[in-house]
Design a protein around this motif. Structure first.
Motif, short mmCIF file in Angstrom:
data_model
loop_
_atom_site.label_atom_id
_atom_site.label_comp_id
_atom_site.label_asym_id
_atom_site.label_seq_id
_atom_site.Cartn_x
_atom_site.Cartn_y
_atom_site.Cartn_z
N ILE A 445 0.86 -1.26 -0.19
CA ILE A 445 0.11 0.00 -0.05
C ILE A 445 0.79 1.13 0.14
N VAL A 446 0.70 2.07 -1.06
CA VAL A 446 1.53 3.31 -1.16
C VAL A 446 0.84 4.48 -1.47
N GLY A 447 1.22 5.82 -1.21
CA GLY A 447 0.58 6.98 -1.32
C GLY A 447 1.18 8.09 -0.45
N PRO A 448 0.63 9.06 -0.81
CA PRO A 448 1.14 10.26 0.08
C PRO A 448 0.91 10.31 1.70
N LYS A 591 14.29 -11.57 3.07
CA LYS A 591 14.38 -12.85 2.64
C LYS A 591 13.51 -13.84 3.73
N ALA A 592 13.64 -13.42 5.28
CA ALA A 592 12.90 -14.17 6.11
C ALA A 592 11.51 -13.79 5.99
N MET A 593 11.15 -12.74 5.39
CA MET A 593 9.75 -12.26 5.43
C MET A 593 9.00 -13.07 4.31
N SER A 594 9.92 -13.25 3.17
CA SER A 594 9.39 -14.15 2.08
C SER A 594 8.96 -15.59 2.70
N THR A 595 9.64 -16.09 3.66
CA THR A 595 9.43 -17.30 4.19
C THR A 595 8.03 -17.26 5.07
N LEU A 596 7.93 -16.19 5.68
CA LEU A 596 6.89 -16.04 6.56
C LEU A 596 5.73 -15.72 5.92
N ARG A 597 5.78 -15.09 4.68
CA ARG A 597 4.67 -14.68 4.03
C ARG A 597 3.98 -15.79 3.20
N GLN A 598 4.41 -17.06 3.22
CA GLN A 598 4.06 -18.30 2.32
C GLN A 598 2.84 -18.52 3.19
N ASP A 599 1.74 -18.65 2.04
CA ASP A 599 0.11 -18.99 2.43
C ASP A 599 -0.22 -17.87 3.35
N ARG A 600 0.25 -17.00 3.55
CA ARG A 600 -0.42 -16.03 4.60
C ARG A 600 -0.58 -14.46 3.66
N THR A 601 -1.55 -13.85 4.00
CA THR A 601 -1.68 -12.64 3.41
C THR A 601 -0.97 -11.49 4.11
N SER A 602 -0.08 -10.90 3.33
CA SER A 602 0.72 -9.85 3.79
C SER A 602 0.30 -8.31 3.23
N PHE A 603 0.15 -7.55 4.03
CA PHE A 603 -0.20 -6.07 3.67
C PHE A 603 1.23 -5.12 4.14
N VAL A 604 1.71 -4.71 3.33
CA VAL A 604 3.06 -3.82 3.47
C VAL A 604 2.84 -2.25 3.10
N ILE A 605 2.81 -1.50 4.23
CA ILE A 605 2.90 -0.20 4.11
C ILE A 605 4.32 0.31 3.72
N ALA A 606 4.45 0.99 2.80
CA ALA A 606 5.81 1.47 2.37
C ALA A 606 5.96 2.81 1.88
N HIS A 607 6.93 3.40 2.12
CA HIS A 607 7.39 4.91 1.53
C HIS A 607 8.54 4.45 0.54
N ARG A 608 9.57 3.75 0.66
CA ARG A 608 10.49 3.40 -0.25
C ARG A 608 10.25 2.59 -1.21
N LEU A 609 9.62 2.94 -2.25
CA LEU A 609 8.97 1.88 -3.32
C LEU A 609 10.22 0.71 -3.83
#
Length: 659
Positions: A445-448, A591-609
């Motif tokens: 999720i990105v945006g000002p 890399k660790a998060m990619s393992t954690l996100r398997q079969d789970r829904t992940s929402f990432v709020i980010a400013h650094r695109l």
């Protein structure tokens, strides 16, 4: 288990700093202090004692016995005075005559005043002081006063139990209430002000109940008992003593009316000063960096001066009650001494009775003076109680359903169906939002700033309730679930880290207290916490100090990520979770998060695109609406809002490199 929550107390942990401004992590100023309504607030405070009714009855009975014995004492002690005085007078009279003969002889000689005085005594001419009778009376008085002390001591002990149990329940109710308050309440209340209500004000209530309940009860019983005793000795002297009552009521009412508002202001300023101090010390480094020490100090001194003036005014005005009552009591004492002396001279009353009456006059004015002096305590205590009751009366979050629905152990499919939400009715934020997040997807999720990114995840956690529409988790409306169940399936890692005073091991296992040592170590290794823990003095047993200042900002963030990793939620929310981590560590965490996100829904709020290029779906939000969605490549190709955001960051990075 949720990284942010083990029960409804999540609202108390988000946001991490005192809110400023509007929105989910902002807030308005302090609410205005209401004028104090003494009667209803005092009645409500006394209502907190209702569960201790049986003990209060016992306290009353013990107080009645103690006061009764104390009231009897002076009258019996007056008998001892009569024995002494009559013995001395009898010794001075010739033996072999009767009292009647002595009195008649004085009248015949024209000494009627002395005859009247001796006629009111019990004389045995020539015998002297009856020390046996005197001893019996003194021993009886000693036994009475010892009994009064013992019953009074037991009464105080039982009352102390009543007060402390009442305050124990009050603190528990406050804690429970805080857990039921919605996040918007904390948006509008400064942290220091809230802490003042649940600490300073409750302590003040405790002291007020402890000091006034017993005194009020004993003082009232003493006034009644002494009044009865005085009327039994001399109705005339008793009427003189009664002048004290209207004088006490008038003085107390006039002074208390003036001090009432002062005490309300005193505790309001105390809460405001605490809020300012908490903010100043928690941001001490920032104050120093920007050279604002003088401004902060000046603001503190101004607020401290306001507190001083209101506290001084409250204590000074209420402090006038005690000396005023003592002055009235001294006037009554003089009146009783003069009139009583005249009655002794006429034989209407014995010397011992006057001596007992003078003691009674002191016993009568003392409780009235104590009642007057307790007015300031009562005003202060009820003012604090009203502030605590305002917390109790605050609007609570909606209750969990009576028959909650539990989704299957899940995969974390989230669906937003026509969702609308706003913090205030006149400022719409999210309108008619539709979104489907499939299990295993990473949705960025990105945006000002102010676009509604954090609001979106707050709605998932039910920190706020929807205005319309619904959100489902694995096919179940999240409103049909308990908040505890919902948040147990949701992990959240915030940009502002939150760690508590405890070991590193305990902080990792916060979301799953029953986790095994092996599971904790696996989570630590997967999130690269294990890499820096061994450099600490006690490894995983290292105790984090206040604000966790003995680890770096990046290490704090890794610990919160490890906490979420161990919880293994169905839905993972990362709100700028890697913003405090260095570039190399960020790659490892990704890399660790990619393992954690398997079969789970992940929402990432980010400013650094650059950190969300690999996201399965990128949502671009503006003013609460999703204006674009797609993959990184698709959005760049479309040349829309995402393209502008991405190029603006790239241009900034290039400008920095060139500089």
């Amino acid at each position: 288990m949720s990284d942010t929550d083990v029960d409804d107390s999540a609202e108390t942990r988000v946001p991490a700093r005192p809110p400023r401004g509007g929105g989910p992590f902002g807030g308005a100023g302090m609410p205005a202090e209401k004028s104090m309504n003494f009667g209803p607030s005092a009645k409500r405070l006394l209502g907190r004692l209702r569960p201790e009714r049986a003990k209060l009855v016992l306290v009353t009975l013990l107080a009645v016995v103690s006061v009764t014995l104390s009231v009897i004492g002076p009258k019996i002690l007056g008998d001892a005075t009569n024995i002494l005085f009559e013995g001395v007078v009898s010794k001075s009279l010739p033996a072999g005559v009767t009292q009647e003969q002595v009195v008649d002889g004085l009248r015949l000689s024209g000494d009627t005043e002395r005859a009247d005085m001796l006629s009111g005594m019990n004389l045995d001419p020539g015998s002297g002081i009856d020390f046996a009778a005197l001893s019996r009376v003194l021993l009886l008085v000693l036994a009475i006063y010892v009994g009064a002390f013992l019953f009074g001591w037991i009464q105080a002990l039982v009352l102390n139990t009543v007060v402390q149990r009442t305050m124990y329940r009050l603190r528990e109710d406050v804690e429970s209430k805080i857990n039921r308050l919605p996040l918007k309440y904390f948006d509008k209340m400064q942290r220091g002000e809230l802490l003042s209500r649940v600490t300073n004000d409750i302590d003040n209530i405790s002291q007020t109940l402890q000091q006034t309940l017993s005194q009020v009860l004993v003082s009232l019983l003493t006034v009644i008992g002494v009044l009865l005793a005085m009327f039994s000795i001399s109705p005339l002297l008793a009427c003189i003593a009664l002048i004290t009552i209207p004088a006490t009521v008038f003085i107390t009412a006039v002074i208390a009316k003036r001090s009432q508002k002062k005490f309300v202001d005193q505790w309001a300023h105390t809460g405001q000063l605490n809020a300012q101090i908490e903010e100043m010390y928690s941001g001490h480094a920032i104050v120093k960096v920007f050279g604002r020490s003088r401004e902060v100090g000046s603001k503190f001194r101004a607020k401290n001066e306001e507190l001083y003036e209101t506290s001084f005014g409250a204590q000074f005005i209420s402090g006038i009650i005690m000396p005023s009552m003592m002055f009235v009591g001294n006037l009554v004492y003089v009146g009783i001494a003069v009139v009583g002396g005249l009655q002794v001279a006429t034989g209407a009353i014995s010397l011992g009775s006057v001596q007992a009456f003078i003691q009674y006059s002191r016993q009568f004015t003392q409780p009235l003076t104590q009642l007057g002096s307790m007015a300031n305590l009562l005003q202060s205590g009820v003012a604090s109680a009203e502030r605590v009751f305002e917390l109790f009366d605050a609007e609570e979050q909606s209750t969990d359903p009576a028959q909650p629905v539990t989704p299957p152990a899940g995969r974390g499919r989230l669906v937003f169906e026509d969702v609308s939400f706003s913090y205030s009715a006149d400022k719409p934020l999210i309108s008619n939002l539709h979104l489907v997040a499939e299990p295993g997807q990473t949705i960025a999720i990105v945006g000002p700033t102010g676009a509604g990114k954090t609001t979106l995840v707050n709605l998932i956690m039910r920190f706020y309730e929807l205005d319309s529409g619904r959100i489902t988790l694995d096919g179940v409306n999240i409103r049909d679930m308990t908040r505890r169940d919902l948040r147990a399936r949701t992990g959240m890692v915030l940009q502002d880290t939150w760690l508590f005073g405890g070991t590193i091991r305990d902080n990792i296992a916060y979301g799953r207290p029953d986790a095994t040592e092996a599971e904790i170590l696996d989570a630590a290794k997967a999130t690269y916490v294990d890499r820096f823990v061994h450099s600490l003095p006690n490894g995983y047993d290292t105790v984090l100090d206040d604000e966790a200042s003995n680890v770096s900002a990046g290490e704090k963030q890794l610990l919160t990520i490890a906490r979420a990793f161990l919880a293994k939620p169905s839905v993972l929310i990362l709100d700028e979770a890697t913003s405090s981590v260095d570039t190399r560590t960020e790659l490892l965490v990704q890399k660790a998060m990619s393992t954690l996100r398997q079969d789970r829904t992940s929402f990432v709020i980010a400013h650094r695109l650059s950190t969300i290029r690999d996201a399965d779906l990128i949502l671009v939000m503006e003013s609460g609406a999703i204006v674009e969605q797609g993959t990184h490549t698709e959005l760049l190709a479309s040349g829309g809002a995402y393209y502008s955001l991405y190029n603006s960051q790239f241009a900034q990075a290039t400008a920095v490199d060139e500089a």
